[in-house]
Structure formats: structure tokens, C-alpha cells
Design a protein around this motif. Sequence first.
Motif, PDB file in Angstrom:
ATOM      1  N   VAL A  72      -4.427 -85.299 -31.107  1.00  0.00           N
ATOM      2  CA  VAL A  72      -3.867 -84.163 -30.369  1.00  0.00           C
ATOM      3  C   VAL A  72      -4.950 -83.127 -30.096  1.00  0.00           C
ATOM      4  CG1 VAL A  72      -2.266 -82.206 -30.499  1.00  0.00           C
ATOM      5  CG2 VAL A  72      -1.510 -84.496 -31.188  1.00  0.00           C
ATOM      6  N   ARG A  73      -5.751 -82.826 -31.113  1.00  0.00           N
ATOM      7  CA  ARG A  73      -6.817 -81.832 -30.932  1.00  0.00           C
ATOM      8  C   ARG A  73      -7.805 -82.275 -29.848  1.00  0.00           C
ATOM      9  NH1 ARG A  73      -6.539 -81.945 -36.786  1.00  0.00           N
ATOM     10  NH2 ARG A  73      -5.513 -80.060 -37.556  1.00  0.00           N
ATOM     11  N   GLU A  74      -8.164 -83.566 -29.852  1.00  0.00           N
ATOM     12  CA  GLU A  74      -9.116 -84.059 -28.855  1.00  0.00           C
ATOM     13  C   GLU A  74      -8.511 -84.022 -27.454  1.00  0.00           C
ATOM     14  OE1 GLU A  74     -12.595 -85.553 -27.159  1.00  0.00           O
ATOM     15  OE2 GLU A  74     -12.170 -84.524 -29.050  1.00  0.00           O
ATOM     16  N   ARG A 113      -5.073 -71.782 -20.035  1.00  0.00           N
ATOM     17  CA  ARG A 113      -5.731 -71.976 -21.339  1.00  0.00           C
ATOM     18  C   ARG A 113      -4.851 -71.472 -22.475  1.00  0.00           C
ATOM     19  NH1 ARG A 113     -10.962 -73.472 -21.866  1.00  0.00           N
ATOM     20  NH2 ARG A 113     -11.029 -72.483 -23.914  1.00  0.00           N
ATOM     21  N   ARG A 114      -4.199 -70.308 -22.290  1.00  0.00           N
ATOM     22  CA  ARG A 114      -3.295 -69.799 -23.323  1.00  0.00           C
ATOM     23  C   ARG A 114      -2.115 -70.756 -23.518  1.00  0.00           C
ATOM     24  NH1 ARG A 114      -4.708 -64.811 -20.794  1.00  0.00           N
ATOM     25  NH2 ARG A 114      -2.922 -64.942 -19.384  1.00  0.00           N
ATOM     26  N   ILE A 142     -10.888 -79.434 -18.229  1.00  0.00           N
ATOM     27  CA  ILE A 142     -10.729 -79.930 -16.861  1.00  0.00           C
ATOM     28  C   ILE A 142      -9.586 -79.268 -16.087  1.00  0.00           C
ATOM     29  CG2 ILE A 142     -11.795 -82.133 -17.410  1.00  0.00           C
ATOM     30  CD1 ILE A 142      -9.055 -83.433 -17.381  1.00  0.00           C
ATOM     31  N   GLU A 143      -8.512 -78.880 -16.742  1.00  0.00           N
ATOM     32  CA  GLU A 143      -7.384 -78.329 -15.984  1.00  0.00           C
ATOM     33  C   GLU A 143      -7.672 -76.923 -15.452  1.00  0.00           C
ATOM     34  OE1 GLU A 143      -3.341 -79.045 -17.284  1.00  0.00           O
ATOM     35  OE2 GLU A 143      -4.042 -80.610 -18.653  1.00  0.00           O
ATOM     36  N   PRO A 144      -8.125 -75.981 -16.284  1.00  0.00           N
ATOM     37  CA  PRO A 144      -8.437 -74.659 -15.727  1.00  0.00           C
ATOM     38  C   PRO A 144      -9.533 -74.718 -14.665  1.00  0.00           C
ATOM     39  CG  PRO A 144      -8.211 -74.526 -18.111  1.00  0.00           C
ATOM     40  CD  PRO A 144      -8.245 -75.978 -17.762  1.00  0.00           C
ATOM     41  N   ALA A 145     -10.496 -75.620 -14.838  1.00  0.00           N
ATOM     42  CA  ALA A 145     -11.565 -75.739 -13.841  1.00  0.00           C
ATOM     43  C   ALA A 145     -11.006 -76.191 -12.498  1.00  0.00           C
ATOM     44  CB  ALA A 145     -12.625 -76.732 -14.325  1.00  0.00           C
ATOM     45  N   VAL A 153     -10.102 -81.719 -24.174  1.00  0.00           N
ATOM     46  CA  VAL A 153     -10.367 -82.217 -22.822  1.00  0.00           C
ATOM     47  C   VAL A 153      -9.570 -81.426 -21.790  1.00  0.00           C
ATOM     48  CG1 VAL A 153     -10.149 -84.207 -21.285  1.00  0.00           C
ATOM     49  CG2 VAL A 153     -10.932 -84.535 -23.630  1.00  0.00           C
ATOM     50  N   ARG A 154      -8.301 -81.220 -22.082  1.00  0.00           N
ATOM     51  CA  ARG A 154      -7.432 -80.543 -21.122  1.00  0.00           C
ATOM     52  C   ARG A 154      -7.877 -79.107 -20.867  1.00  0.00           C
ATOM     53  NH1 ARG A 154      -1.170 -81.304 -22.178  1.00  0.00           N
ATOM     54  NH2 ARG A 154      -1.206 -80.457 -20.067  1.00  0.00           N
ATOM     55  N   ARG A 155      -8.348 -78.410 -21.906  1.00  0.00           N
ATOM     56  CA  ARG A 155      -8.771 -77.020 -21.734  1.00  0.00           C
ATOM     57  C   ARG A 155     -10.008 -76.895 -20.849  1.00  0.00           C
ATOM     58  NH1 ARG A 155      -6.563 -76.028 -27.034  1.00  0.00           N
ATOM     59  NH2 ARG A 155      -8.394 -76.994 -27.973  1.00  0.00           N
TER      60      ARG A 155
END
Length: 229
Positions: free
Chosen positions: A91-93, A210-211, A101-104, A97-99
Motif C-alpha cells: 500500500v505504501r509503495e 496529494r492531501r 504521477i497523478e498530481p503531475a 507512485v500515485r503521489r
Amino acid sequence: MPMNAALQGIAESAPATHAHTGAWVAGVLRARISAGQLPPGTKLSEQKLSAALGVSRNTLREAFTVLAGESVVHRIPNRGVYVAAPGGDDVREIYRVRRVIEPAAVLWGELTDDALDQLDAIIVRAREALATGSVTGMGDANQELHKALVGLSGSASLDELMEKVLAEMRLVFHAMATTPDFHSHYVERNAALVAQIRSGRREEAAAELRRYLDAAEQELLAHMGIIPS
């Protein structure tokens, strides 16, 4: 979905024989897992999958090796290959990754009319699922939304990476199937996020995302009985 029903869908979607490589088979199985059609703990029968896909067992084993490297399946000696059930480290990994690529993608992706309309349509489906109490529908819409957000980047490589992440996320969300509140309170957070994107407030949307991802990670870990680090 029962294994046999999932296999029938795989067989019906199988393309021409020349496409039957280990990478293609891995992609098919990953997509089925991402769609929730092969839940955690499902045994992936070599005999049945080989027949359904029209591939050799060696090709299938190549696909299993790829998926095992992605932590989407795991092998149990003398028992076979099973769809994985992610743990806390997984879950942490996933959220690391999501933090990134998604905001970018939200910050710098291309906001075409078609892309924005797609986001709006997903929110409509999510709200319909919320209104009817469909946990599966809310989960599906959530997956679609985050895939669409990364799709704003226009990058095939990032789309492929996100497909892997979503396959793992589907396995994580399976553990939350009996916790409808987990999905329901993200419906309107998703709607607010899309509204920010549509109005051009990209930096606000990226910061909120991100939040949002931080909160989801902590909630998932708490549900698994793990103290977030």
C-alpha cells in the motif's frame, strides 16, 4: 466474478494469435484484475487460462513472472499461482507512485474538451452509484477517474504504469468492500477535484490531490490494522 466467467470474457477478447506473447497475456490478466474480475486469492489455473487464451503454458508462465514482479500475483510452491492480497508495504509503495504521477498529470496534462467531458461523465456515474449504494460502482468510478487523470499526460508509458498501479489498487480495495463509507466520502472529493481542474485551478487541484492520497493511504493502513509510518 467466478473464475470461469472471467475466463470466458478473456477468451472472447483474445486478439489474433501473433499477439499472444507473455507481455500480452500479462496485460490481459492485469486488466481483469484491475476491473475486479479476478479478486485476491483467486487461483490462476494454467490449464484453464492456456485454453481460454490459446497460448502455451510457457507463455503463460512468462506472464506470471511479469505479474509476480509487479506484486499482482504470487506463487505458492507446490500449490500454484494466486492473485495477490497486498499488505502494508505494498500500500505504501502504491501511494508513493500515485503521489508523483497523478498530481503531475493534473498540473501539466492536456485539458482537452473531450478529456474534461470524460471526467465529468465519471463523476455522474460515481454519484449514481452513491445514490444506489453500489460500493462496486463507486469503486469502479474511482478507478476510472484516477486512470483518466494520468491519461491527461498523453504518455503511453505512464498509462501502462497506472494500469499496474490500478491492478494493485483493486486488490487493496477488495479488502474495503464491506466498508462502503470508505468509497462514499471520496465521491464528492473527486467531484470537487474535477471542478478545480475544469476551472483551471491546477495548482490547487494538485495540492488537494496529494492531501487526498495521503488521507486514503492512512485510512487503508488503519483498516488493515497497520499504524501509518
